[in-house]
Design an enzyme around this catalytic site. Structure first.
Site, PDB file in Angstrom:
ATOM      1  N   ASP A 199       1.059  -1.325   0.108  1.00 52.87           N
ATOM      2  CA  ASP A 199      -0.277  -0.037   0.249  1.00 52.87           C
ATOM      3  C   ASP A 199       0.982   1.503  -0.123  1.00 52.87           C
ATOM      4  O   ASP A 199       2.247   1.013   0.080  1.00 52.87           O
ATOM      5  CB  ASP A 199      -1.332   0.120   1.385  1.00 52.87           C
ATOM      6  CG  ASP A 199      -0.720   0.256   2.409  1.00 52.87           C
ATOM      7  OD1 ASP A 199       1.075   0.094   2.721  1.00 52.87           O
ATOM      8  OD2 ASP A 199      -0.802  -0.089   3.254  1.00 52.87           O
ATOM      9  N   TRP A 229       0.350 -29.454 -13.216  1.00 53.88           N
ATOM     10  CA  TRP A 229      -1.130 -30.100 -13.048  1.00 53.88           C
ATOM     11  C   TRP A 229      -1.400 -30.322 -14.882  1.00 53.88           C
ATOM     12  O   TRP A 229      -2.083 -31.405 -14.581  1.00 53.88           O
ATOM     13  CB  TRP A 229      -2.000 -28.940 -12.674  1.00 53.88           C
ATOM     14  CG  TRP A 229      -2.060 -27.902 -11.316  1.00 53.88           C
ATOM     15  CD1 TRP A 229      -1.386 -27.308 -10.448  1.00 53.88           C
ATOM     16  CD2 TRP A 229      -1.502 -29.518 -10.282  1.00 53.88           C
ATOM     17  NE1 TRP A 229      -0.982 -27.126  -9.346  1.00 53.88           N
ATOM     18  CE2 TRP A 229      -1.332 -28.894  -8.822  1.00 53.88           C
ATOM     19  CE3 TRP A 229      -1.740 -30.787  -9.863  1.00 53.88           C
ATOM     20  CZ2 TRP A 229      -1.529 -28.853  -7.774  1.00 53.88           C
ATOM     21  CZ3 TRP A 229      -1.472 -31.209  -8.390  1.00 53.88           C
ATOM     22  CH2 TRP A 229      -1.228 -30.475  -7.572  1.00 53.88           C
ATOM     23  N   THR A 288      -5.334 -28.083  -6.816  1.00 54.63           N
ATOM     24  CA  THR A 288      -5.674 -28.539  -5.739  1.00 54.63           C
ATOM     25  C   THR A 288      -6.616 -27.315  -5.180  1.00 54.63           C
ATOM     26  O   THR A 288      -5.622 -26.858  -4.648  1.00 54.63           O
ATOM     27  CB  THR A 288      -4.794 -28.920  -4.526  1.00 54.63           C
ATOM     28  OG1 THR A 288      -3.602 -28.282  -4.827  1.00 54.63           O
ATOM     29  CG2 THR A 288      -4.005 -29.750  -4.933  1.00 54.63           C
ATOM     30  N   PRO A 289      -8.002 -26.387  -6.203  1.00 50.08           N
ATOM     31  CA  PRO A 289      -8.440 -25.596  -4.970  1.00 50.08           C
ATOM     32  C   PRO A 289      -8.998 -25.355  -3.982  1.00 50.08           C
ATOM     33  O   PRO A 289      -9.600 -26.565  -3.086  1.00 50.08           O
ATOM     34  CB  PRO A 289      -9.945 -26.287  -5.637  1.00 50.08           C
ATOM     35  CG  PRO A 289     -10.621 -27.146  -6.625  1.00 50.08           C
ATOM     36  CD  PRO A 289      -8.632 -27.771  -6.365  1.00 50.08           C
ATOM     37  N   ILE A 290      -8.961 -24.411  -3.088  1.00 47.19           N
ATOM     38  CA  ILE A 290      -8.825 -24.036  -1.866  1.00 47.19           C
ATOM     39  C   ILE A 290     -10.546 -24.394  -1.064  1.00 47.19           C
ATOM     40  O   ILE A 290     -11.062 -24.086  -1.829  1.00 47.19           O
ATOM     41  CB  ILE A 290      -8.594 -22.928  -1.155  1.00 47.19           C
ATOM     42  CG1 ILE A 290      -6.754 -23.157  -1.090  1.00 47.19           C
ATOM     43  CG2 ILE A 290      -8.968 -22.742   0.200  1.00 47.19           C
ATOM     44  CD1 ILE A 290      -6.033 -21.662  -1.460  1.00 47.19           C
ATOM     45  N   LYS A 336      -9.649 -37.389  -0.286  1.00 48.40           N
ATOM     46  CA  LYS A 336     -10.570 -35.843  -1.554  1.00 48.40           C
ATOM     47  C   LYS A 336      -9.618 -34.917  -1.277  1.00 48.40           C
ATOM     48  O   LYS A 336      -9.108 -34.382  -1.950  1.00 48.40           O
ATOM     49  CB  LYS A 336     -11.821 -35.732  -1.882  1.00 48.40           C
ATOM     50  CG  LYS A 336     -12.563 -37.512  -2.555  1.00 48.40           C
ATOM     51  CD  LYS A 336     -14.085 -36.832  -3.073  1.00 48.40           C
ATOM     52  CE  LYS A 336     -14.332 -37.733  -3.027  1.00 48.40           C
ATOM     53  NZ  LYS A 336     -15.201 -37.926  -3.494  1.00 48.40           N
TER      54      LYS A 336
END
Length: 147
Positions: free
Chosen positions: A27, A57, A69-71, A100
């Protein structure tokens, strides 16, 4: 109330994901804008797999059908700010394997100072029916064995 042991920087730094804090990460006061920590933890997660031989991937999709591997959950504690010009090191470990999904812990250090600690729950994902969307799939045994 249970006492906690203070975190200490890892002695072995070979597996750390390191990065400089650039002007654009901050910032106007020169303090890192908090969403950047999430971007860096995501990169550190991928780095964890690369260090263990999961090259991309695209390769994982060809081998196991896994596209990434999505959050699905994230928890983060910000303890100290990072500033423009700092050099950061991210320590990443898998703390739990599930059917999973898995839980990764990231600790972001500036030297001996722990700045941020975050945990992510990530799901192993494959393409959905007809290639549309994604669906959770069991963690491949070969990946689970990585640590």
């Amino acid at each position: 109330m249970q006492a906690t042991t203070p975190a200490t920087p890892p002695a072995d730094t070979t597996g750390l994901y390191t990065l400089p804090v650039e002007f654009g990460d901050c910032d106007p006061a020169g303090i890192v804008y908090f969403p950047n920590f999430y971007r860096w933890m995501d990169a550190a997660s991928r780095h964890w797999f690369v260090l263990r031989g999961v090259a991309s991937w695209r390769d994982a999709e060809a081998r196991w059908g896994v596209v990434g591997t999505p959050i699905v959950d994230v928890q983060t504690k910000f303890m100290k700010p990072a500033m423009y010009g700092d050099r950061l090191a991210i320590e990443t470990v898998v703390v739990e394997w599930r059917n999973k999904s898995f839980v990764q812990r990231h600790r972001i250090w500036r030297g001996a100072d722990l700045l941020v600690e975050g945990t992510e729950v990530r799901v192993f994902a494959a393409r959905g029916p007809g290639g549309v969307g994604v669906r959770g799939v069991p963690v491949p045994d070969e990946i689970r064995a990585l640590g």
